[in-house]
Write an enzyme that holds these catalytic residues in place. Structure first.
Site, mmCIF file in Angstrom:
data_model
loop_
_atom_site.group_PDB
_atom_site.id
_atom_site.type_symbol
_atom_site.label_atom_id
_atom_site.label_comp_id
_atom_site.label_asym_id
_atom_site.label_seq_id
_atom_site.Cartn_x
_atom_site.Cartn_y
_atom_site.Cartn_z
ATOM 1 N N TYR A 5 -5.044 -15.412 -46.433
ATOM 2 C CA TYR A 5 -4.023 -14.857 -45.556
ATOM 3 C C TYR A 5 -4.051 -15.544 -44.195
ATOM 4 O O TYR A 5 -3.015 -15.932 -43.652
ATOM 5 C CB TYR A 5 -4.232 -13.349 -45.398
ATOM 6 C CG TYR A 5 -3.233 -12.684 -44.475
ATOM 7 C CD1 TYR A 5 -1.957 -12.366 -44.935
ATOM 8 C CD2 TYR A 5 -3.563 -12.384 -43.155
ATOM 9 C CE1 TYR A 5 -1.029 -11.755 -44.095
ATOM 10 C CE2 TYR A 5 -2.644 -11.784 -42.313
ATOM 11 C CZ TYR A 5 -1.386 -11.465 -42.786
ATOM 12 O OH TYR A 5 -0.465 -10.878 -41.940
ATOM 13 N N SER A 49 1.259 -13.737 -37.337
ATOM 14 C CA SER A 49 0.272 -12.668 -37.161
ATOM 15 C C SER A 49 -0.681 -13.114 -36.071
ATOM 16 O O SER A 49 -0.790 -14.312 -35.782
ATOM 17 C CB SER A 49 -0.507 -12.457 -38.473
ATOM 18 O OG SER A 49 -1.653 -11.669 -38.276
#
Length: 252
Positions: free
Chosen positions: A156, A143
């Site tokens: 995360y 990401s």
């Protein structure tokens, strides 16, 4: 000739979003496609779409946090198609949106079990098979938050930084053994994960789009196209790298 013809490609988390788009893109590029996920109905739906496109495919219900499931996934891939040429390790969850001191240990452990342990297990057994062949390509889905930070998603963010560490270290370990290992780093992309994170709030999604120089969220198909490129002969001299696909977000 299709650019992935005669290749066997695996996608984890292939029942929705970027994983589903990539499974379809692999099939369109000529690969035999194996994909996994925990939701059987969605898996059968994706398999139907891939098969209707004319590609061979196999859906395996699997949880990447389970070592036994991952071993079975690789075994079924090889039993069905004889080898494993490409793996896109995509399965992951976003976790909860809270300041770090309010994050629960249970949520943290669940997120790490899927995003980090699951990535490690998939790479471990994919690499074992690829070593027997003397070649293979692995793409890990990280990401932009594997390169940056953001408030209220610290578990995360930590998990996606861990994905980058696994990618870079493993690329060095196996570069001389014919295995390329890279990562894609999607920006904000229009998937179910964004819907969950934003509670399907159009105003919040519009705000996220306003942060992106191109003025919109990414499409799953755009991430899939990047993965296909990294698995093609055109990317034969690329390993240990992260390819950012974010509409300019990280340079704004």
């Amino acid at each position: 000739m299709k650019i992935l013809e005669h290749k066997v490609a695996l996608v984890t988390g292939g029942t929705s979003g970027i994983g589903k788009a990539t499974a379809l893109a692999f099939g369109a590029a000529g690969a035999k496609v194996v994909f996994s996920g925990r939701r059987e109905a969605e898996g059968e739906n994706t398999a139907d779409l891939i098969c209707k496109s004319g590609a061979e495919c196999l859906f395996v219900r699997s949880d990447v946090a389970s070592e036994a499931d991952v071993q079975t996934l690789i075994q079924k891939t090889v039993e069905s198609y004889g080898r494993l040429d490409i793996a896109f390790n995509n399965a992951g969850i976003e976790g909860s949106s809270n300041p770090l001191h309010e994050q629960s240990i249970e949520d943290f452990d669940r997120l790490m079990a899927i995003n980090v342990r699951g990535m490690f297990l998939c790479m471990k057994y994919e690499i074992q098979q690829m070593l027997t062949q003397g070649s293979g390509i692995i793409i890990n889905n990280s990401s932009v938050l594997g390169l940056l930070g953001t408030a209220e998603f610290s578990p995360y963010v930590a998990s996606k930084h861990a994905v980058m560490g696994l990618t870079r270290a493993a690329a060095l370990e196996y570069a001389k053994q014919g295995i390329q290992i890279n990562a894609v780093n999607p920006g904000y992309t229009a998937t179910e994960m964004i819907d969950r994170a934003s509670n399907k709030n159009p105003a919040l999604e519009q705000y996220l789009a306003s942060l992106i120089p191109m003025g919109r969220l990414g499409k799953p198909e755009e991430i899939a196209a990047t993965v296909v490129f990294l698995c093609s002969a055109a990317a034969s001299y690329i390993t240990g790298q992260s390819l950012v696909v974010d509409g300019g977000f990280t340079v704004s």
